[in-house]
Design a protein around this motif. Structure first.
Motif, PDB file in Angstrom:
ATOM      1  N   LEU B  96     -29.802  31.636  14.488  1.00 48.24           N
ATOM      2  CA  LEU B  96     -28.896  32.079  15.554  1.00 48.24           C
ATOM      3  C   LEU B  96     -29.565  32.342  16.905  1.00 48.24           C
ATOM      4  O   LEU B  96     -28.899  32.359  17.936  1.00 48.24           O
ATOM      5  CB  LEU B  96     -28.166  33.364  15.120  1.00 48.24           C
ATOM      6  N   VAL B  97     -30.870  32.591  16.866  1.00 43.30           N
ATOM      7  CA  VAL B  97     -31.536  33.059  18.094  1.00 43.30           C
ATOM      8  C   VAL B  97     -32.305  31.912  18.753  1.00 43.30           C
ATOM      9  O   VAL B  97     -33.054  31.192  18.085  1.00 43.30           O
ATOM     10  CB  VAL B  97     -32.509  34.224  17.761  1.00 43.30           C
ATOM     11  N   ASP B 101     -33.569  34.702  24.058  1.00 43.72           N
ATOM     12  CA  ASP B 101     -32.339  35.467  23.797  1.00 43.72           C
ATOM     13  C   ASP B 101     -32.643  36.943  23.548  1.00 43.72           C
ATOM     14  O   ASP B 101     -33.590  37.263  22.809  1.00 43.72           O
ATOM     15  CB  ASP B 101     -31.636  34.944  22.530  1.00 43.72           C
ATOM     16  N   ARG B 153     -26.266  37.427  29.591  1.00 39.37           N
ATOM     17  CA  ARG B 153     -25.659  36.730  28.450  1.00 39.37           C
ATOM     18  C   ARG B 153     -25.547  37.672  27.254  1.00 39.37           C
ATOM     19  O   ARG B 153     -26.224  38.698  27.202  1.00 39.37           O
ATOM     20  CB  ARG B 153     -26.410  35.454  28.088  1.00 39.37           C
ATOM     21  N   PRO B 156     -27.103  37.002  20.683  1.00 41.33           N
ATOM     22  CA  PRO B 156     -26.532  36.201  19.600  1.00 41.33           C
ATOM     23  C   PRO B 156     -26.553  36.909  18.245  1.00 41.33           C
ATOM     24  O   PRO B 156     -26.013  36.382  17.265  1.00 41.33           O
ATOM     25  CB  PRO B 156     -27.457  34.979  19.561  1.00 41.33           C
ATOM     26  N   ILE B 185     -20.548  39.601  18.973  1.00 41.35           N
ATOM     27  CA  ILE B 185     -21.929  39.582  18.472  1.00 41.35           C
ATOM     28  C   ILE B 185     -21.902  39.711  16.946  1.00 41.35           C
ATOM     29  O   ILE B 185     -21.397  40.709  16.420  1.00 41.35           O
ATOM     30  CB  ILE B 185     -22.762  40.753  19.052  1.00 41.35           C
ATOM     31  N   TYR B 233     -20.537  31.717   8.896  1.00 38.99           N
ATOM     32  CA  TYR B 233     -21.946  31.447   9.208  1.00 38.99           C
ATOM     33  C   TYR B 233     -22.714  30.761   8.078  1.00 38.99           C
ATOM     34  O   TYR B 233     -23.876  30.411   8.256  1.00 38.99           O
ATOM     35  CB  TYR B 233     -22.654  32.757   9.573  1.00 38.99           C
TER      36      TYR B 233
END
Lengths: 60, 392
Positions: B96-97, B101, B153, B156, B185, B233
């Motif tokens: 995810l990252v 980030d 932003r 994540p 998130i 996910y």
């Protein structure tokens, strides 16, 4: 091939594992109450039976 | 006694009451010990591995069923066994990252969460704890806002420890997740100190990812753990390989990239499986475990000068205490200095307190019997009395 002997080895190890856990549950004094003493006696008798099987199968 | 050339037999669990904070929930069950005996060889669970050659498809032993049962028990959609909770953190962060980030975690987070973020190229940003060492939804909301302003932003991923390893405090996971979801998130709940010792319902908490530790809380050998996800996910974190050898044209079936193919291939997974029925049962006794913990804490509090740094009354079996005004006062005068406490405890059949610790230290009472709880409580009070401390 002696499946009987192999089974007896596992069975004895499993029974001794039950004794090991009895020691854990009663640490540090290992003062067993009546029920626990009976449980230990039953398990040990079963261990003896497995040892007898091993003697029969492997020693003759 | 030795079990091999220069390796001593480990008999501390048989000889002592062990209150080591990280070891309590990972002690094997008798069934797990038996499974370990039978499956001690390396790739022992692979005897009946058939196409498509992946661990979670193996029917004998019933590893496939175990995966389904784990997901259902945690009330999540998909689960995989992993070599420790940290590998679960790593898999999710890696999926995810992106580099640069911001990733949110708490100021009580386990260090492996920071490492997972670092490895993925993320930048950790911490939610502060409050004065009572708790993480609140309000603090989470404030930090999310600040991080979005700082990075322009949305993070994540947010890591959240259900119960932290420092104080054993139970945090407002559902409340914090609700806040995080308002910002879209996803949240990874670190259940290393909850999954397997107390009831945990992933969907009720709102977790997108739920991670447990086999060797910390599921009575399993190390390294073992579980990573469970919601459906949204699962495809991302458990994506399958698309690699192809440029010379050979080799491809690798349905191996999952983040799992590096198969994960636990021997004693670890069968140990988890053998303990699983007992683990499912033992979480139902959580209230008794907490009552045991409270009894020992109260015994310690009866010693003048002792403070509990964890939340009180206790809601967990892991507790952090401050004995600078009690046992540490003794240590200043004692010929064994700070070692007197661990020495005196050992003489009374108790281990697990770091030798030399008399100031701030932790212990865990999980899994002890009623008799052992009584023995432990009396040991602390006796040591205090023997060394001239007042007890109520």
């Amino acid at each position: 091939m002696s499946k009987r002997a192999v089974d007896a080895v596992f069975q004895a190890l499993f029974l001794l594992s039950d004794i090991r856990f009895l020691l854990r549950e009663t640490a540090p004094d290992h003062e067993l109450d009546e029920g626990e003493r009976e449980r230990a006696a039953t398990i040990l008798e079963k261990v003896r039976r497995q040892v007898t099987i091993l003697e029969e199968e492997l020693v003759g | 006694m030795k079990c091999a050339s220069d390796i001593e037999v480990r008999d501390v669990e048989e000889m002592y009451i062990n209150i080591d904070p990280i070891q309590a929930g990972g002690r094997l069950t008798a069934d797990a010990m038996k499974a370990v005996i039978a499956y001690a060889d390396g790739y022992s669970v692979c005897d009946n591995c058939r196409k498509p050659f992946r661990l979670d498809y193996i029917q004998k032993p019933p590893i496939a069923q175990f995966h389904a049962d784990l997901a259902r028990w945690l009330n999540m959609d998909t689960a995989r066994v992993v070599p420790g909770a940290r590998r679960g953190f790593q898999a999710v962060a890696s999926s995810l990252v992106e580099r640069g980030d911001p990733v949110i975690l708490t100021s009580l987070a386990h260090y492996t969460e920071y490492l997972a973020i670092e490895e993925a190229g993320g930048v950790p940003r911490e939610i502060p704890k409050d004065g009572s060492n708790r993480i609140t939804a309000d603090a989470a909301a404030e930090r999310i806002e600040a991080v979005i302003r700082e990075f322009s932003r949305t993070p994540p991923l947010l890591f959240l420890d259900h119960v932290d390893y420092q104080y054993g405090n139970v945090h407002d996971v559902a409340g914090i997740i609700k806040v995080a979801h308002q910002y879209d998130i996803p949240v990874l709940v670190n259940g290393a100190y909850t999954v397997g010792i107390m009831p945990v319902d992933g969907k009720a908490l709102g977790a997108d990812f739920l991670v447990g530790s086999g060797h910390k809380s599921m009575a399993a050998p190390a390294p073992s753990g579980v990573l469970a996800t919601v459906e949204e996910y699962a495809g991302k974190v458990f994506r399958t390989t698309e690699a192809r050898g440029d010379l050979t044209g080799r491809t690798f079936g349905i191996k999952e990239v983040e799992m590096m193919g198969c994960t636990l291939m021997g004693v670890t997974v069968v140990g988890m499986m053998a303990s699983f029925p007992h683990v499912q049962e033992r979480v139902k006794g959580w209230e008794t475990e907490v009552a045991h913990s409270q009894a020992v804490v109260d015994a310690l509090l009866s010693i003048e000068g002792t403070k509990v740094l964890s939340e009180y009354p206790r809601r967990h079996t892991l507790t952090r205490v401050d004995t600078r005004e009690s046992f540490d006062r003794v240590a200043q005068q004692h010929k064994k200095k700070g070692y007197f406490l661990s020495n005196d405890l050992k003489k009374r059949g108790v281990i697990g307190v770091i030798p030399g610790s008399t100031r701030v230290w932790k212990f865990n009472t999980f899994g002890l019997t009623e008799n052992q709880i009584r023995h432990l409580s009396e040991a602390f009070v006796e040591i205090a009395r023997d060394n001239g401390l007042n007890c109520l």
